[in-house]
Design a protein around this motif. Sequence first.
Motif, PDB file in Angstrom:
ATOM      1  N   MET A   1       0.843  -1.196   0.000  1.00  8.61           N
ATOM      2  CA  MET A   1       0.000   0.000   0.000  1.00  8.61           C
ATOM      3  C   MET A   1       0.882   1.252   0.000  1.00  8.61           C
ATOM      4  O   MET A   1       1.783   1.385   0.819  1.00  8.61           O
ATOM      5  CB  MET A   1      -0.904   0.009   1.239  1.00  8.61           C
ATOM      6  CG  MET A   1      -1.875   1.171   1.317  1.00  8.61           C
ATOM      7  SD  MET A   1      -3.135   1.152   0.018  1.00  8.61           S
ATOM      8  CE  MET A   1      -4.100  -0.267   0.496  1.00  8.61           C
ATOM      9  N   VAL A   2       0.630   2.152  -0.955  1.00  7.58           N
ATOM     10  CA  VAL A   2       1.391   3.402  -1.054  1.00  7.58           C
ATOM     11  C   VAL A   2       0.737   4.449  -0.160  1.00  7.58           C
ATOM     12  O   VAL A   2      -0.464   4.715  -0.279  1.00  7.58           O
ATOM     13  CB  VAL A   2       1.436   3.898  -2.514  1.00  7.58           C
ATOM     14  CG1 VAL A   2       2.193   5.217  -2.605  1.00  7.58           C
ATOM     15  CG2 VAL A   2       2.067   2.848  -3.425  1.00  7.58           C
ATOM     16  N   ARG A   3       1.531   5.043   0.700  1.00 10.17           N
ATOM     17  CA  ARG A   3       1.021   6.072   1.608  1.00 10.17           C
ATOM     18  C   ARG A   3       1.429   7.437   1.070  1.00 10.17           C
ATOM     19  O   ARG A   3       2.609   7.690   0.810  1.00 10.17           O
ATOM     20  CB  ARG A   3       1.544   5.840   3.021  1.00 10.17           C
ATOM     21  CG  ARG A   3       1.059   4.500   3.598  1.00 10.17           C
ATOM     22  CD  ARG A   3       1.685   4.195   4.944  1.00 10.17           C
ATOM     23  NE  ARG A   3       1.158   5.025   6.012  1.00 10.17           N
ATOM     24  CZ  ARG A   3       0.000   4.800   6.640  1.00 10.17           C
ATOM     25  NH1 ARG A   3      -0.762   3.770   6.286  1.00 10.17           N
ATOM     26  NH2 ARG A   3      -0.407   5.578   7.617  1.00 10.17           N
ATOM     27  N   LEU A   4       0.436   8.301   0.925  1.00 13.35           N
ATOM     28  CA  LEU A   4       0.636   9.586   0.274  1.00 13.35           C
ATOM     29  C   LEU A   4       0.374  10.756   1.217  1.00 13.35           C
ATOM     30  O   LEU A   4      -0.402  10.657   2.165  1.00 13.35           O
ATOM     31  CB  LEU A   4      -0.302   9.714  -0.928  1.00 13.35           C
ATOM     32  CG  LEU A   4      -0.157   8.671  -2.038  1.00 13.35           C
ATOM     33  CD1 LEU A   4      -1.294   8.820  -3.044  1.00 13.35           C
ATOM     34  CD2 LEU A   4       1.190   8.806  -2.734  1.00 13.35           C
ATOM     35  N   GLY A   5       1.014  11.871   0.897  1.00  9.46           N
ATOM     36  CA  GLY A   5       0.692  13.145   1.521  1.00  9.46           C
ATOM     37  C   GLY A   5       0.262  14.116   0.443  1.00  9.46           C
ATOM     38  O   GLY A   5       0.837  14.127  -0.656  1.00  9.46           O
ATOM     39  N   ILE A   6      -0.766  14.893   0.709  1.00  9.56           N
ATOM     40  CA  ILE A   6      -1.249  15.882  -0.259  1.00  9.56           C
ATOM     41  C   ILE A   6      -0.955  17.278   0.282  1.00  9.56           C
ATOM     42  O   ILE A   6      -1.329  17.616   1.406  1.00  9.56           O
ATOM     43  CB  ILE A   6      -2.755  15.717  -0.526  1.00  9.56           C
ATOM     44  CG1 ILE A   6      -2.997  14.422  -1.310  1.00  9.56           C
ATOM     45  CG2 ILE A   6      -3.316  16.916  -1.292  1.00  9.56           C
ATOM     46  CD1 ILE A   6      -4.424  14.207  -1.741  1.00  9.56           C
ATOM     47  N   ILE A   7      -0.258  18.070  -0.522  1.00 10.30           N
ATOM     48  CA  ILE A   7       0.093  19.439  -0.146  1.00 10.30           C
ATOM     49  C   ILE A   7      -0.776  20.385  -0.953  1.00 10.30           C
ATOM     50  O   ILE A   7      -0.639  20.492  -2.174  1.00 10.30           O
ATOM     51  CB  ILE A   7       1.587  19.701  -0.398  1.00 10.30           C
ATOM     52  CG1 ILE A   7       2.429  18.737   0.438  1.00 10.30           C
ATOM     53  CG2 ILE A   7       1.932  21.149  -0.074  1.00 10.30           C
ATOM     54  CD1 ILE A   7       3.919  18.798   0.144  1.00 10.30           C
ATOM     55  N   GLY A   8      -1.706  21.033  -0.258  1.00  6.51           N
ATOM     56  CA  GLY A   8      -2.678  21.900  -0.920  1.00  6.51           C
ATOM     57  C   GLY A   8      -4.048  21.266  -0.898  1.00  6.51           C
ATOM     58  O   GLY A   8      -4.247  20.218  -1.523  1.00  6.51           O
ATOM     59  N   THR A   9      -4.970  21.880  -0.169  1.00  2.19           N
ATOM     60  CA  THR A   9      -6.317  21.306  -0.045  1.00  2.19           C
ATOM     61  C   THR A   9      -7.372  22.180  -0.713  1.00  2.19           C
ATOM     62  O   THR A   9      -8.526  22.195  -0.308  1.00  2.19           O
ATOM     63  CB  THR A   9      -6.676  21.080   1.435  1.00  2.19           C
ATOM     64  OG1 THR A   9      -6.662  22.344   2.127  1.00  2.19           O
ATOM     65  CG2 THR A   9      -5.694  20.135   2.105  1.00  2.19           C
ATOM     66  N   GLY A  10      -6.957  22.914  -1.734  1.00  4.50           N
ATOM     67  CA  GLY A  10      -7.925  23.658  -2.532  1.00  4.50           C
ATOM     68  C   GLY A  10      -8.678  22.732  -3.463  1.00  4.50           C
ATOM     69  O   GLY A  10      -8.745  21.519  -3.228  1.00  4.50           O
ATOM     70  N   ARG A  11      -9.194  23.271  -4.543  1.00  9.22           N
ATOM     71  CA  ARG A  11     -10.066  22.499  -5.435  1.00  9.22           C
ATOM     72  C   ARG A  11      -9.400  21.236  -5.963  1.00  9.22           C
ATOM     73  O   ARG A  11      -9.956  20.145  -5.856  1.00  9.22           O
ATOM     74  CB  ARG A  11     -10.531  23.388  -6.588  1.00  9.22           C
ATOM     75  CG  ARG A  11     -11.460  22.673  -7.567  1.00  9.22           C
ATOM     76  CD  ARG A  11     -12.147  23.659  -8.492  1.00  9.22           C
ATOM     77  NE  ARG A  11     -11.200  24.428  -9.286  1.00  9.22           N
ATOM     78  CZ  ARG A  11     -11.557  25.318 -10.209  1.00  9.22           C
ATOM     79  NH1 ARG A  11     -12.842  25.567 -10.412  1.00  9.22           N
ATOM     80  NH2 ARG A  11     -10.658  25.969 -10.900  1.00  9.22           N
ATOM     81  N   ILE A  12      -8.177  21.358  -6.500  1.00 10.11           N
ATOM     82  CA  ILE A  12      -7.559  20.176  -7.103  1.00 10.11           C
ATOM     83  C   ILE A  12      -7.070  19.203  -6.029  1.00 10.11           C
ATOM     84  O   ILE A  12      -7.089  17.990  -6.231  1.00 10.11           O
ATOM     85  CB  ILE A  12      -6.419  20.582  -8.069  1.00 10.11           C
ATOM     86  CG1 ILE A  12      -6.040  19.411  -8.965  1.00 10.11           C
ATOM     87  CG2 ILE A  12      -5.211  21.096  -7.307  1.00 10.11           C
ATOM     88  CD1 ILE A  12      -7.146  18.954  -9.872  1.00 10.11           C
ATOM     89  N   GLY A  13      -6.656  19.724  -4.883  1.00 13.91           N
ATOM     90  CA  GLY A  13      -6.274  18.836  -3.793  1.00 13.91           C
ATOM     91  C   GLY A  13      -7.436  17.995  -3.315  1.00 13.91           C
ATOM     92  O   GLY A  13      -7.295  16.794  -3.054  1.00 13.91           O
ATOM     93  N   ARG A  14      -8.602  18.609  -3.223  1.00 19.42           N
ATOM     94  CA  ARG A  14      -9.807  17.872  -2.807  1.00 19.42           C
ATOM     95  C   ARG A  14     -10.216  16.852  -3.867  1.00 19.42           C
ATOM     96  O   ARG A  14     -10.704  15.765  -3.534  1.00 19.42           O
ATOM     97  CB  ARG A  14     -10.949  18.849  -2.513  1.00 19.42           C
ATOM     98  CG  ARG A  14     -10.707  19.706  -1.276  1.00 19.42           C
ATOM     99  CD  ARG A  14     -11.985  20.381  -0.802  1.00 19.42           C
ATOM    100  NE  ARG A  14     -12.506  21.314  -1.773  1.00 19.42           N
ATOM    101  CZ  ARG A  14     -12.170  22.602  -1.843  1.00 19.42           C
ATOM    102  NH1 ARG A  14     -11.280  23.095  -1.000  1.00 19.42           N
ATOM    103  NH2 ARG A  14     -12.686  23.394  -2.754  1.00 19.42           N
ATOM    104  N   VAL A  15     -10.025  17.202  -5.149  1.00 19.21           N
ATOM    105  CA  VAL A  15     -10.319  16.249  -6.221  1.00 19.21           C
ATOM    106  C   VAL A  15      -9.485  14.984  -6.041  1.00 19.21           C
ATOM    107  O   VAL A  15      -9.999  13.860  -6.119  1.00 19.21           O
ATOM    108  CB  VAL A  15     -10.041  16.880  -7.604  1.00 19.21           C
ATOM    109  CG1 VAL A  15      -9.955  15.801  -8.692  1.00 19.21           C
ATOM    110  CG2 VAL A  15     -11.130  17.884  -7.959  1.00 19.21           C
ATOM    111  N   HIS A  16      -8.200  15.148  -5.781  1.00 19.00           N
ATOM    112  CA  HIS A  16      -7.331  13.980  -5.627  1.00 19.00           C
ATOM    113  C   HIS A  16      -7.634  13.212  -4.346  1.00 19.00           C
ATOM    114  O   HIS A  16      -7.607  11.969  -4.350  1.00 19.00           O
ATOM    115  CB  HIS A  16      -5.870  14.404  -5.672  1.00 19.00           C
ATOM    116  CG  HIS A  16      -5.398  14.802  -7.033  1.00 19.00           C
ATOM    117  ND1 HIS A  16      -5.623  14.024  -8.150  1.00 19.00           N
ATOM    118  CD2 HIS A  16      -4.726  15.909  -7.467  1.00 19.00           C
ATOM    119  CE1 HIS A  16      -5.096  14.622  -9.218  1.00 19.00           C
ATOM    120  NE2 HIS A  16      -4.546  15.760  -8.824  1.00 19.00           N
TER     121      HIS A  16
END
Length: 342
Positions: A1-16
Amino acid sequence: MVRLGIIGTGRIGRVHMAGIAQGSQNAVVKTAADPFLDEKTAQWAKSIGVERTTTDYREILEDPEIDGVLICSSTDTHSRISLEAIKAGKHVFCEKPIDHDVQKIKEVIQALEGTKIKYQVGFNRRFDHNFEALHRAVVEKKIGRPEVIKITSRDPEPPGIDYVKVSGGMFLDMTIHDFDMVRYLAGCDATEIYVQSANLVDPQIKEAGDVDTAVIVLQMENGAIAVIDNSRRAVYGYDQRAEVFGSLGMAAVSNDSDSSLVISNSEGVTGEKPQFFFLERYMEAYKKEIKAFTDAIEKDTETPLGVYDGLKPVLMGLAAKRSLKEHRPVKVEEIMKEEGID
């Protein structure tokens, strides 16, 4: 399982975040970070399975459990955070563009040299089912040798003027997707670009120093001619079409709509409008591009869109901007030489 971090929770961050939560079988988002994170977004993220949220993205880079980062922050941070993530040993998915400054992209290229880090650029349209089918038809020689490529890309409405002022201009913000698509469909790079443009949609865009309507003609390395037409306003919805004409025929894809319903009556024959905007049209493509990224991490394979695929559309965008300014065809090689690229 790949564990990810998302930097930026605007529109595109929420999409991902939503896409990974809905469809990924091999990835989870451990942490989402944004300096402007509010309680509502934090609660939503946790409700879809994100383990933790923070206002400091460096916590993601310092976390040994996180394999890769998705850079979904503002464009002016992309190259800087890319460099920090590479230094931290994290695999990187970076939304387009890596930067508007070619020298900063070169720094990212240099940082990747000699590493085993996977780096993918977010040109999501390559993962759209329509464009994948068109690309496949070209690769399988169904239409022979490509000779003319036509791409139509029109937004349903212009962006806010504050966004226009910091976007880098239409060619580096909107058309950059089409520059990538031309490369994808032609199977090669552009050598020369010529632009005709106008301001027909919003006078504020002209006041901000940008254009809102353009036709771009490109000469491709394989001899094909490509034409892109862009508008910041299509009142009927998000207009995304492409055609490749070749020596043995033609292949084309049209818009997606919510259904294939057609009503025929005494008033005429009518169908549904195209889907409204990119979130409706490309949601599945966003999921597929992240799956390709996490697959590359898991299987230790190349990403489908590497750092050079992020560089070349920026070079094309800069050539287009010069063509607009100087009213002449511009060879991409001119830009490359000025930027110190062989």
